[in-house]
Motif scaffolding. Structure first.
Motif, mmCIF file in Angstrom:
data_model
loop_
_atom_site.group_PDB
_atom_site.id
_atom_site.type_symbol
_atom_site.label_atom_id
_atom_site.label_comp_id
_atom_site.label_asym_id
_atom_site.label_seq_id
_atom_site.Cartn_x
_atom_site.Cartn_y
_atom_site.Cartn_z
ATOM 1 N N ILE A 71 1.412 -53.904 -18.226
ATOM 2 C CA ILE A 71 2.234 -53.132 -19.160
ATOM 3 C C ILE A 71 2.805 -53.989 -20.289
ATOM 4 O O ILE A 71 2.811 -53.579 -21.456
ATOM 5 C CB ILE A 71 3.394 -52.448 -18.402
ATOM 6 C CG1 ILE A 71 2.850 -51.498 -17.342
ATOM 7 C CG2 ILE A 71 4.314 -51.688 -19.366
ATOM 8 C CD1 ILE A 71 3.901 -50.983 -16.369
ATOM 9 N N LYS A 76 -2.932 -54.562 -25.395
ATOM 10 C CA LYS A 76 -3.564 -53.266 -25.108
ATOM 11 C C LYS A 76 -4.668 -52.987 -26.111
ATOM 12 O O LYS A 76 -4.473 -53.070 -27.321
ATOM 13 C CB LYS A 76 -2.523 -52.147 -25.151
ATOM 14 C CG LYS A 76 -3.113 -50.812 -24.687
ATOM 15 C CD LYS A 76 -2.059 -49.762 -24.492
ATOM 16 C CE LYS A 76 -2.617 -48.500 -23.859
ATOM 17 N NZ LYS A 76 -3.926 -48.083 -24.304
ATOM 18 N N GLU A 77 -5.850 -52.658 -25.555
ATOM 19 C CA GLU A 77 -6.968 -52.254 -26.384
ATOM 20 C C GLU A 77 -7.241 -50.773 -26.158
ATOM 21 O O GLU A 77 -6.932 -50.215 -25.101
ATOM 22 C CB GLU A 77 -8.210 -53.083 -26.045
ATOM 23 C CG GLU A 77 -8.049 -54.574 -26.347
ATOM 24 C CD GLU A 77 -9.301 -55.362 -26.023
ATOM 25 O OE1 GLU A 77 -10.310 -54.730 -25.631
ATOM 26 O OE2 GLU A 77 -9.280 -56.594 -26.163
ATOM 27 N N ARG A 78 -7.841 -50.171 -27.138
ATOM 28 C CA ARG A 78 -8.117 -48.743 -27.058
ATOM 29 C C ARG A 78 -8.932 -48.413 -25.803
ATOM 30 O O ARG A 78 -9.930 -49.083 -25.511
ATOM 31 C CB ARG A 78 -8.881 -48.297 -28.306
ATOM 32 C CG ARG A 78 -9.125 -46.812 -28.360
ATOM 33 C CD ARG A 78 -9.871 -46.436 -29.618
ATOM 34 N NE ARG A 78 -10.069 -44.996 -29.695
ATOM 35 C CZ ARG A 78 -10.771 -44.401 -30.664
ATOM 36 N NH1 ARG A 78 -11.311 -45.130 -31.634
ATOM 37 N NH2 ARG A 78 -10.917 -43.100 -30.662
ATOM 38 N N ASN A 80 -8.021 -48.756 -22.719
ATOM 39 C CA ASN A 80 -7.549 -49.463 -21.529
ATOM 40 C C ASN A 80 -6.293 -48.794 -20.978
ATOM 41 O O ASN A 80 -5.412 -48.391 -21.729
ATOM 42 C CB ASN A 80 -7.256 -50.926 -21.830
ATOM 43 C CG ASN A 80 -8.525 -51.738 -22.030
ATOM 44 O OD1 ASN A 80 -9.622 -51.216 -21.850
ATOM 45 N ND2 ASN A 80 -8.379 -52.986 -22.406
ATOM 46 N N SER A 81 -6.218 -48.725 -19.653
ATOM 47 C CA SER A 81 -5.074 -48.098 -19.000
ATOM 48 C C SER A 81 -3.953 -49.112 -18.798
ATOM 49 O O SER A 81 -4.202 -50.304 -18.609
ATOM 50 C CB SER A 81 -5.510 -47.529 -17.641
ATOM 51 O OG SER A 81 -4.411 -46.994 -16.947
ATOM 52 N N ILE A 82 -2.705 -48.632 -18.825
ATOM 53 C CA ILE A 82 -1.575 -49.510 -18.505
ATOM 54 C C ILE A 82 -0.956 -49.137 -17.163
ATOM 55 O O ILE A 82 0.058 -49.694 -16.755
ATOM 56 C CB ILE A 82 -0.493 -49.486 -19.610
ATOM 57 C CG1 ILE A 82 0.096 -48.081 -19.766
ATOM 58 C CG2 ILE A 82 -1.034 -50.023 -20.917
ATOM 59 C CD1 ILE A 82 1.349 -48.054 -20.642
ATOM 60 N N ASP A 134 -3.774 -42.493 -17.268
ATOM 61 C CA ASP A 134 -2.401 -42.723 -17.735
ATOM 62 C C ASP A 134 -1.658 -41.402 -17.906
ATOM 63 O O ASP A 134 -0.425 -41.351 -17.809
ATOM 64 C CB ASP A 134 -2.396 -43.473 -19.070
ATOM 65 C CG ASP A 134 -2.586 -44.974 -18.900
ATOM 66 O OD1 ASP A 134 -2.571 -45.445 -17.741
ATOM 67 O OD2 ASP A 134 -2.740 -45.659 -19.926
#
Length: 254
Positions: A71, A76-78, A80-82, A134
């Motif tokens: 988190i 963060k890349e497009r 990708n889940s956090i 997400d």
């Protein structure tokens, strides 16, 4: 009469049979921090049909605050889940017949009324088209502040505190309950914490408060006269824009 009832039941059954289960995940995330979950009592989620304001689902987010690296630290890349499997969420299963415009409201932190905020968003929910992963993430700004000393509506004898430092203590955490430390992920050096003291309704002075241990901020003042006092403690982070406030009233008597 029986025929009319039969037709109504038939029509109702037809409507129900065409309804499609649709799943949606809703998460509450503290601004500049992690997910709001079970350790803080959860965030309360209400999903409504915007047309008639009917509640379609409601409940609390359940789970952990999530993976700190995922988190907070990994860019963060497009796509990708956090979130991970343990990250707090509210999973709703809603039966709808046709695309439905919904309002999602999140009230958080649910168990800390003085810090509570409500945020909302709107979107189309389409039958059978689940929104998982997400899910829908709503951001909750702020800090949770609890003044520990002085106590609310405490009566204090002036002779017991005159010419002595009068302690102010407040516990401050992120809106997910994440801890504040010097040099930590949530660094106390980035947070301005002050107490505003008022006497008999008039401003008296500001008191700078400093971190003494995890989440605990302290300061001292000198009280030299009796009166009705109000103490306002605030926290402010100029980088994130997070703010928080708590207030207490107490009485100093001769």
């Amino acid at each position: 009469m029986k025929k009319s009832i039969f037709i109504i039941v038939l029509l109702f059954s037809s409507i129900v049979s065409f309804a499609t289960e649709t799943k949606i995940i809703v998460r509450a995330k503290a601004k500049d921090a992690k997910f709001i979950g079970s350790s803080l009592g959860g965030a309360y989620v209400i999903i409504r049909n915007k047309t008639n304001n009917r509640i379609l689902a409601e409940g609390k987010t359940i789970g952990s605050t999530g993976n700190t690296d995922l988190i907070m630290n990994i860019p963060k890349e497009r796509g990708n889940s956090i979130s991970d499997e343990q990250a707090a969420k509210f999973l709703a299963t809603i039966d709808i017949v046709e695309p439905t415009f919904i309002i999602i409201e999140v009230i958080s932190p649910f168990n800390n009324k003085q810090a509570q905020s409500k945020v909302s968003t709107e979107l189309w929910l389409i039958p059978g088209k689940d929104i998982l992963g997400d899910g829908i993430i709503l951001e909750i700004p702020g800090f949770i502040i609890d003044i520990l000393k002085p106590r609310t509506h405490n009566y204090i004898a002036l002779k017991s505190i005159k010419n002595k430092p009068f302690e102010i203590k407040a516990n401050i955490v992120m809106m997910c309950g994440c801890t504040i430390n010097k040099g930590g992920v949530w660094d106390s050096e980035n947070i301005e914490v002050k107490a505003i003291l008022k006497k008999n309704g008039s401003y008296l002075k500001d008191v700078t408060m400093s971190l003494t241990e995890t989440n605990l901020f302290e300061g001292t003042i000198k009280l030299t006269s009796a009166g009705q006092y109000e103490l306002i403690v605030y926290a402010y982070n100029s980088k994130s824009g997070n703010t928080g406030v708590d207030k207490v009233n107490y009485v100093v008597y001769e």
